[in-house]
Scaffold this motif. Structure first.
Motif, short mmCIF file in Angstrom:
data_model
loop_
_atom_site.label_atom_id
_atom_site.label_comp_id
_atom_site.label_asym_id
_atom_site.label_seq_id
_atom_site.Cartn_x
_atom_site.Cartn_y
_atom_site.Cartn_z
N ASP A 183 0.85 -1.19 0.00
CA ASP A 183 0.00 0.00 0.00
C ASP A 183 0.88 1.24 0.00
O ASP A 183 2.10 1.16 0.12
CB ASP A 183 -0.93 0.01 1.22
N ARG A 184 0.23 2.39 -0.15
CA ARG A 184 0.98 3.63 -0.32
C ARG A 184 1.91 3.90 0.85
O ARG A 184 3.08 4.24 0.66
CB ARG A 184 -0.01 4.79 -0.50
N ARG A 185 1.41 3.71 2.07
CA ARG A 185 2.22 4.03 3.24
C ARG A 185 3.50 3.18 3.26
O ARG A 185 4.60 3.70 3.45
CB ARG A 185 1.39 3.78 4.49
N ASN A 186 3.34 1.89 3.04
CA ASN A 186 4.51 1.01 3.13
C ASN A 186 5.46 1.16 1.95
O ASN A 186 6.65 0.86 2.06
CB ASN A 186 4.06 -0.43 3.29
N ARG A 187 4.93 1.63 0.82
CA ARG A 187 5.83 1.89 -0.31
C ARG A 187 6.70 3.10 -0.04
O ARG A 187 7.79 3.22 -0.59
CB ARG A 187 5.00 2.12 -1.59
N ILE A 188 6.20 3.98 0.80
CA ILE A 188 7.03 5.12 1.21
C ILE A 188 8.03 4.67 2.26
O ILE A 188 9.23 4.94 2.16
CB ILE A 188 6.13 6.25 1.75
N VAL A 189 7.52 3.88 3.22
CA VAL A 189 8.38 3.45 4.33
C VAL A 189 9.55 2.61 3.82
O VAL A 189 10.69 2.77 4.28
CB VAL A 189 7.54 2.65 5.36
N VAL A 190 9.29 1.75 2.82
CA VAL A 190 10.36 0.86 2.35
C VAL A 190 11.54 1.66 1.81
O VAL A 190 12.70 1.30 1.97
CB VAL A 190 9.83 -0.14 1.30
N MET A 191 11.25 2.78 1.19
CA MET A 191 12.33 3.60 0.63
C MET A 191 13.17 4.25 1.73
O MET A 191 14.34 4.56 1.54
CB MET A 191 11.77 4.71 -0.27
N LEU A 192 12.55 4.47 2.86
CA LEU A 192 13.25 5.18 3.93
C LEU A 192 14.01 4.23 4.84
O LEU A 192 14.99 4.63 5.48
CB LEU A 192 12.25 6.00 4.76
N THR A 193 13.55 2.97 4.94
CA THR A 193 14.14 2.09 5.95
C THR A 193 15.09 1.06 5.35
O THR A 193 15.76 0.36 6.10
CB THR A 193 13.03 1.35 6.72
N ASN A 194 15.14 0.94 4.04
CA ASN A 194 16.03 -0.05 3.43
C ASN A 194 17.32 0.64 3.01
O ASN A 194 17.30 1.65 2.30
CB ASN A 194 15.35 -0.68 2.21
N PHE A 195 18.44 0.08 3.44
CA PHE A 195 19.73 0.71 3.15
C PHE A 195 19.96 0.89 1.65
O PHE A 195 20.39 1.93 1.18
CB PHE A 195 20.86 -0.12 3.75
N PHE A 196 19.67 -0.16 0.89
CA PHE A 196 19.97 -0.11 -0.54
C PHE A 196 19.01 0.81 -1.29
O PHE A 196 19.36 1.42 -2.28
CB PHE A 196 19.93 -1.50 -1.15
N LEU A 197 17.78 0.89 -0.79
CA LEU A 197 16.80 1.72 -1.49
C LEU A 197 16.90 3.19 -1.10
O LEU A 197 16.42 4.05 -1.83
CB LEU A 197 15.38 1.20 -1.19
N HIS A 198 17.54 3.49 0.02
CA HIS A 198 17.52 4.88 0.49
C HIS A 198 18.37 5.81 -0.36
O HIS A 198 18.36 7.01 -0.18
CB HIS A 198 17.91 4.97 1.96
N LEU A 199 19.13 5.22 -1.33
CA LEU A 199 19.79 6.05 -2.34
C LEU A 199 18.76 6.85 -3.12
O LEU A 199 19.04 7.93 -3.62
CB LEU A 199 20.56 5.17 -3.32
N HIS A 200 17.56 6.27 -3.25
CA HIS A 200 16.51 6.90 -4.05
C HIS A 200 15.70 7.86 -3.20
O HIS A 200 15.62 7.71 -1.99
CB HIS A 200 15.54 5.84 -4.59
N PRO A 201 15.05 8.82 -3.86
CA PRO A 201 14.02 9.57 -3.15
C PRO A 201 12.77 8.70 -3.00
O PRO A 201 12.72 7.59 -3.54
CB PRO A 201 13.75 10.75 -4.08
N VAL A 202 11.79 9.20 -2.27
CA VAL A 202 10.56 8.43 -2.07
C VAL A 202 9.66 8.54 -3.30
O VAL A 202 9.09 7.56 -3.77
CB VAL A 202 9.82 8.93 -0.82
N SER A 203 9.58 9.77 -3.82
CA SER A 203 8.77 9.94 -5.03
C SER A 203 9.57 10.75 -6.02
O SER A 203 10.55 11.41 -5.67
CB SER A 203 7.45 10.65 -4.69
N ILE A 204 9.16 10.69 -7.27
CA ILE A 204 9.96 11.29 -8.34
C ILE A 204 9.04 11.73 -9.45
O ILE A 204 7.96 11.14 -9.66
CB ILE A 204 11.00 10.25 -8.83
N LYS A 205 9.43 12.78 -10.17
CA LYS A 205 8.61 13.24 -11.29
C LYS A 205 8.58 12.17 -12.37
O LYS A 205 9.60 11.54 -12.65
CB LYS A 205 9.18 14.53 -11.86
N LYS A 206 7.43 12.04 -13.01
CA LYS A 206 7.26 10.97 -13.98
C LYS A 206 8.27 11.05 -15.13
O LYS A 206 8.80 10.04 -15.56
CB LYS A 206 5.84 11.03 -14.55
#
Lengths: 441, 257
Positions: free
Chosen positions: B24-47
């Motif tokens: 869901d939306r909340r956890n898709r945001i959380v995963v970007m913030l709490t995963n070391f490898f994913l935190h290189l990315h922002p949470v959301s991005i322009k299309k």
């Protein structure tokens, strides 16, 4: 070297699958044109082309001398005879210029698709030539073939978007990139894209690794010099420059300047437009300067150095056998020789026997005066002259230091094509030749 | 699925992934913030910032190829000894004896591909004007990374120790002989003398420093091996970290203002 008949049998499998791939590619294109774009006439045309490729595939698979599709020998020998460094350089320059000037025409998908098929077909026909194939299929040369097609493709992708954006900007609309302004979540939209890219690249690399063995020649021997001896392919543009300049300039100073110039670029380009979207019209000067340095000087020289330079770094046509016995006449002359001996009909100025160091240096300076004055005018007088004429607007916006760095980098970059032209027209070897200090230019 | 449910509710799983699946939306945001490898990315991005026609994905592919080179490179190091006695024979054995005999192919073609994708990435960055403020300095770091990529490829070229290798390196490194002032055949080296003794000779010039000898020999092999496997990769890793960090700090992927 094996006989030509044996060669055609060896490449029959490759050429057969090559043409089959071409046929499949166009069958898919035809299907999409028919179903998606609703253009049955075009679809039919590409279906016919696809069928023709299937026939070529069958002919190529036969491996028979009289059946395998190839360029007529009249064409290949004419190409060999005509081609040389001058025609190659002028030809690629003309080609890139035409592509740039008529970019609106060439970015049309059907035009680009036709050109791509033409290139691939020409490549296939050329591959049936043993000499062509032996150079192109060298394992370490395969990436450069890939590079040519990738660059063509991506330049097309970029130019297509730039043309659309330039039209929109001319009408007062924002660039296309502005339209997709809405934000999406990185998971899943970006993360999945990355994962798919990784899988695709891995698959591509595995297939490449399975079908093309890495080259391994005889064990290293410091006494057996191969002819030609070539640097790794990405440095072959630099090696090609050695034809025109001494190693200190072509191998040390120019590459350092390339790196320095690339680093300086964002600080020299004061144009605030064209940031974050494809555009050509909004930044024509920086676009043309970069493309001249990258596509024309860097890439085409790599292609020349890789595919067309053979033993003794002699030029060979694409279908020519790389004979180590080919002799090229070298009758290049230094500028002092031209000026003092040929023009003024006097001997070269030379310090009298037993004169001191200062006198000797004075005579060297006198001897080299024509070249030194020319170079001085080129590098010292030309920048301020340009600043008050062609580059007046640039100078006002850039300020003294940035303008001087920019204009000198430009002039040094142009030193290569200028030296080429002087070599071809006047047989000029060096403008300045001071062997006493290993300083030749 | 009961088993999947059990695993996801276990203490071990929860200690590694501190949130539910990103469905869901909340956890898709959380995963970007709490995963070391994913935190290189922002949470959301322009299309448009993730449109393939815009990015070509070439920076990402270059980084992925760097990882491929690291993994295959480590595996190759198990089999390869950088000495005149063994280097060539180990490469032969890699081809003929070792299982998974395409290890060297993966490494070599990956290296060629990495040079090409680096160029294409920079080409895209230029064509979209993405080097312009505020991203000037990240472009500079990128140029250094380009140089290091070429040096990685160049130092690796020598290691098979066949004719192709030593002569390519000989041709390439002969340039250093002509370095102004610092190469013994370069312009101006005659000026660097002390008391009539030349400072710059074929045993002390820039080329000697590069090769560790007067010609491409065992010292060069060792020197290039260390540069190829340790020194340059470490420098690249550091600069990559800065490069990625700066992409985020300079406002993410470029786009029209």
């Amino acid at each position: 070297m094996h006989s030509n008949g044996q060669f055609l049998k060896d490449v029959a499998g490759f050429l057969g699958s090559y043409y089959t791939g071409l046929a499949l590619m166009n069958a898919v294109a035809a299907y999409l044109l028919w179903r998606r774009s609703k253009q049955p006439a075009l679809a039919l045309a590409w279906t016919v082309f696809s069928a023709a490729m299937m026939i070529l595939a069958g002919l190529a698979l036969s491996g028979e001398e009289r059946l395998v599709p190839k360029l007529p020998s009249a064409v290949t020998s004419l190409v060999n005879q005509l081609s040389g460094p001058v025609l190659y350089t002028l030809g690629t320059t003309a080609l890139l210029t035409v592509l740039f000037v008529f970019r609106r025409f060439f970015v049309k998908p059907m035009v680009a698709w036709t050109i791509l098929n033409g290139m691939l077909l020409l490549m296939g026909l050329s591959m049936a030539d043993a000499n062509f194939a032996s150079i192109v299929m060298k394992p370490d040369n395969v990436p450069i073939v890939g590079l040519v097609f990738l660059l063509a493709f991506f330049t097309w992708v970029a130019t297509k978007q730039a043309v659309v954006n330039d039209d929109r900007i001319a009408q007062g609309l924002p660039p296309m990139e502005k339209l997709d302004d809405e934000k999406v979540l990185v998971w899943p939209d970006l993360v999945y894209t990355e994962l798919i890219c990784m899988v695709a690249v891995s698959a591509f690399l595995l297939v490449w690794a399975i079908f093309l063995p890495a080259p391994l020649e005889e064990p290293a021997s410091s006494v057996k010099t191969p002819n030609p001896s070539k640097a790794p392919w990405y440095f072959l543009g630099l090696q090609e420059m050695l034809v025109y300049f001494d190693p200190w300039y072509a191998g040390v100073v120019l590459p350092s300047l390339v790196i320095f110039g690339l680093m300086a670029m964002p600080y020299l380009d004061f144009n605030k437009k064209g940031n974050g979207y494809y555009s050509i019209a909004e930044r024509k000067f920086s676009y043309l300067t970069f493309q001249f340095g990258f596509l024309e000087l860097w890439i085409t020289l790599i292609i020349l150095g890789t595919f067309l330079r053979g033993p003794n770094w002699n030029f060979f046509g694409p279908f020519e056998y790389w004979s180590p016995y080919k002799v090229e006449v070298l009758n290049n002359v230094d500028l002092p020789q031209m000026f003092w001996v040929n023009l003024l009909d006097r001997p070269l100025p030379r310090a009298p026997q037993g004169s001191g160091t200062l006198a000797q240096i004075g005579y060297i300076l006198l001897r080299e005066a024509p070249g030194l004055l020319l170079l001085g005018a080129y590098l010292v007088i030309l920048p301020p002259l340009l600043a008050v004429t062609v580059f007046r607007g640039f100078f006002a916006k850039m300020g003294f230091i940035r303008y001087m760095v920019m204009s000198n980098l430009m002039l040094l970059m142009l030193s290569l094509p200028l030296k080429m032209i002087l070599r071809w027209t006047l047989n000029l070897k060096y403008l300045v030749s001071i062997p006493e200090f290993s300083l030749n230019f | 699925m009961a088993i999947g449910e059990t695993i996801r509710n276990s203490q071990i799983w929860k200690s590694i992934f501190r949130h539910p699946m990103p469905l869901d939306r909340r956890n898709r945001i959380v995963v970007m913030l709490t995963n070391f490898f994913l935190h290189l990315h922002p949470v959301s991005i322009k299309k448009q910032g993730i449109a393939l026609s815009f990015t070509w994905c070439m920076g990402g592919v270059t980084f992925f190829l760097f990882l491929v080179e690291t993994v295959t490179g480590v595996l190759l190091m198990f089999y390869y000894r950088p000495t005149l006695e063994w280097a060539y024979n180990d490469i032969l054995a890699l081809r003929d004896v070792t299982s998974l005999g395409i290890l060297r192919e993966l490494h070599r073609w990956g290296a060629h591909a990495m040079v090409i994708t680096t160029w294409l990435h920079m080409y895209r960055v230029f064509l979209t004007g993405s080097y312009k403020p505020p991203r000037e300095f990240n472009w500079v770091i990128g140029v250094i990374l380009l140089l290091l990529t070429l040096l990685l490829s160049f130092t690796g070229y020598l290691l098979p120790w066949d004719q192709l290798a030593i002569w390519a390196i000989t041709v390439g490194s002969n340039m250093a002989r002509a370095t102004p002032f610092l190469g013994y055949e370069g312009p101006g080296q005659q000026l660097l003398t002390v008391g009539g003794i030349d400072m710059i000779t074929d045993g002390s010039d820039a080329r000697f420093g590069l090769l560790g000898a007067r010609f491409v020999g065992e010292e060069t092999l060792n020197r290039f091996y260390v540069l190829h496997c340790i020194a340059i990769p470490l420098a690249v890793a550091l600069l990559l970290a800065i490069h990625f960090w700066r992409v985020r700090k300079d406002g993410g992927i470029s786009g029209p203002l």
